[in-house]
Design an enzyme around this catalytic site. Structure first.
Site, short mmCIF file in Angstrom:
data_model
loop_
_atom_site.label_atom_id
_atom_site.label_comp_id
_atom_site.label_asym_id
_atom_site.label_seq_id
_atom_site.Cartn_x
_atom_site.Cartn_y
_atom_site.Cartn_z
N ASP A 42 -54.60 -38.43 19.86
CA ASP A 42 -54.80 -38.57 18.39
C ASP A 42 -54.82 -37.24 17.53
OD1 ASP A 42 -56.70 -38.54 16.13
OD2 ASP A 42 -57.27 -40.81 17.05
N ASN A 46 -53.36 -35.92 5.09
CA ASN A 46 -52.95 -36.83 4.08
C ASN A 46 -53.50 -36.41 2.58
OD1 ASN A 46 -51.02 -38.46 5.23
ND2 ASN A 46 -52.44 -39.87 6.07
N HIS A 79 -49.13 -37.84 1.25
CA HIS A 79 -48.88 -38.78 2.19
C HIS A 79 -47.29 -38.47 2.94
CE1 HIS A 79 -51.96 -41.60 2.54
NE2 HIS A 79 -52.16 -41.43 1.30
N ASP A 109 -46.58 -38.04 6.86
CA ASP A 109 -45.40 -38.70 7.53
C ASP A 109 -44.66 -37.88 8.25
OD1 ASP A 109 -46.42 -41.10 6.46
OD2 ASP A 109 -44.86 -41.54 4.99
N GLU A 165 -52.73 -42.59 13.49
CA GLU A 165 -52.46 -41.28 14.17
C GLU A 165 -52.72 -41.34 15.60
OE1 GLU A 165 -56.68 -41.04 12.42
OE2 GLU A 165 -54.96 -42.09 11.96
#
Length: 326
Positions: free
Chosen positions: A198, A206, A211, A215, A241
């Site tokens: 994780d 983010n 974002h 990404d 994630e």
């Protein structure tokens, strides 16, 4: 003697010959290639194949046999289909993959002219061809090129199994592979471990950087992990994630060793497409399949280890049970 039956038979033969000639005339103009092949596998005639983007000239095959032209296993299989069509009198269907390089009876200069030397997919439609002027029974083998259809099927199959952002296995594909590996581990008594990973504080990445950079962080993360894996290991994204790595033939010691390497590697990866540069960290839980349990149970234990990693400060690995000696 009554000549009517013989006359009727002659008329029928003439009709069959006329239908045959019409069929062969039509095939000559078609983009797909067709073959007249006898019961011994002899290429009696090659027809059509006008689409030069798909085919090279097959005319040099005339007079050679399936055994001359193709690898032995393919030639034997094709000959069996030819004989089955002749035996039953019914059309046979066969899907197969074949490339110009497989057809060794073609002269090198013709093979070199192939617009697409890669393997292509065909649907063979093989039916007896009565009244053909040849000493032995023959079939007509129509090779319909189905490569575009197969490519489309492959695309949609891959799309259904791939995470579109990172290009790795999605949850569905990862879980399917996991169940296969569990069965294999049980059958052969081999170890199977997994890591659940994780990315730490990903939501804040983010919100702070946007974002698009989030990404990019996910893509960098997956590339870094993939570089540390063996060919048989499988990395999949199972949540926003959250990721899982399946480790066949690996005990908890090996899984722990890899997990530590991933923690160290991820912490050194900079996401620097735009200012400011930042790095990420990852928390990892490890577990090994135990006797009699399924994948979900092992995943649950690894997830509990992941929770301990987060509770103990993140950017670390925890295992299910006592920490193994490295």
């Amino acid at each position: 003697m009554d000549e009517t039956p013989r006359s009727d038979q002659t008329t029928l033969i003439e009709q069959l010959k006329a239908e045959r000639d019409q069929l062969l005339g039509l095939l000559r103009a078609l983009p797909d290639i067709s073959f007249v092949i006898d019961e011994d596998g002899l290429y009696v005639r090659v027809i059509g194949g006008t689409n030069e983007a798909m085919y090279v000239s097959g005319k040099p095959l005339e007079g050679s046999t399936l055994q001359d032209a193709l690898p032995e296993s393919i030639a034997n299989h094709f000959l069996g289909v030819v004989r089955e069509a002749l035996r039953t009198g019914e059309m046979q269907f066969l899907e197969y993959e074949l490339g110009v390089e497989d057809v060794t009876a073609l002269p090198p200069e013709i093979r070199e002219k192939a617009a697409d030397p890669s393997k292509q997919y065909f649907e063979g439609r093989i039916l007896p061809l009565p009244s053909y002027d040849h000493p032995k029974p023959v079939v007509l083998w129509v090779a319909v090129n189905i490569t575009p259809r197969k490519q489309l099927e492959q695309y949609w199959r891959q799309a259904a199994e791939t995470d579109p952002l990172t290009g790795i296995a999605n949850r569905r594909a990862l879980f399917q592979k996991a169940h296969e590996e569990v069965e294999r581990a049980r059958r052969y008594g081999h170890p199977l471990s997994l890591l659940i990973l994780d990315i730490d504080h990903f939501k804040s990445i983010n919100s702070r950087f946007g974002h698009a950079r989030g990404d990019e962080a996910l893509r960098r993360f997956t590339r870094t992990c993939a570089e540390l894996l063996r060919t048989n290991d499988r990395l999949g994204r199972i949540g926003g994630e959250e990721f899982v790595i399946l480790l066949p033939e690996t005990d908890l010691v090996g899984a722990t060793r890899l997990g530590h390497r991933i923690v160290e590697a991820i912490a050194s990866v900079e996401i620097d497409e735009t200012s400011p540069v930042f790095t990420t960290t990852v928390s990892v839980g490890a577990a090994t399949l135990e006797h009699g349990e399924g994948f979900e149970a092992t995943l649950h234990r690894a997830d509990q280890a992941l929770s301990r990693a987060k509770a103990n400060g993140r950017n670390r690995l925890e295992t299910d049970g006592p920490h193994p000696t490295e």
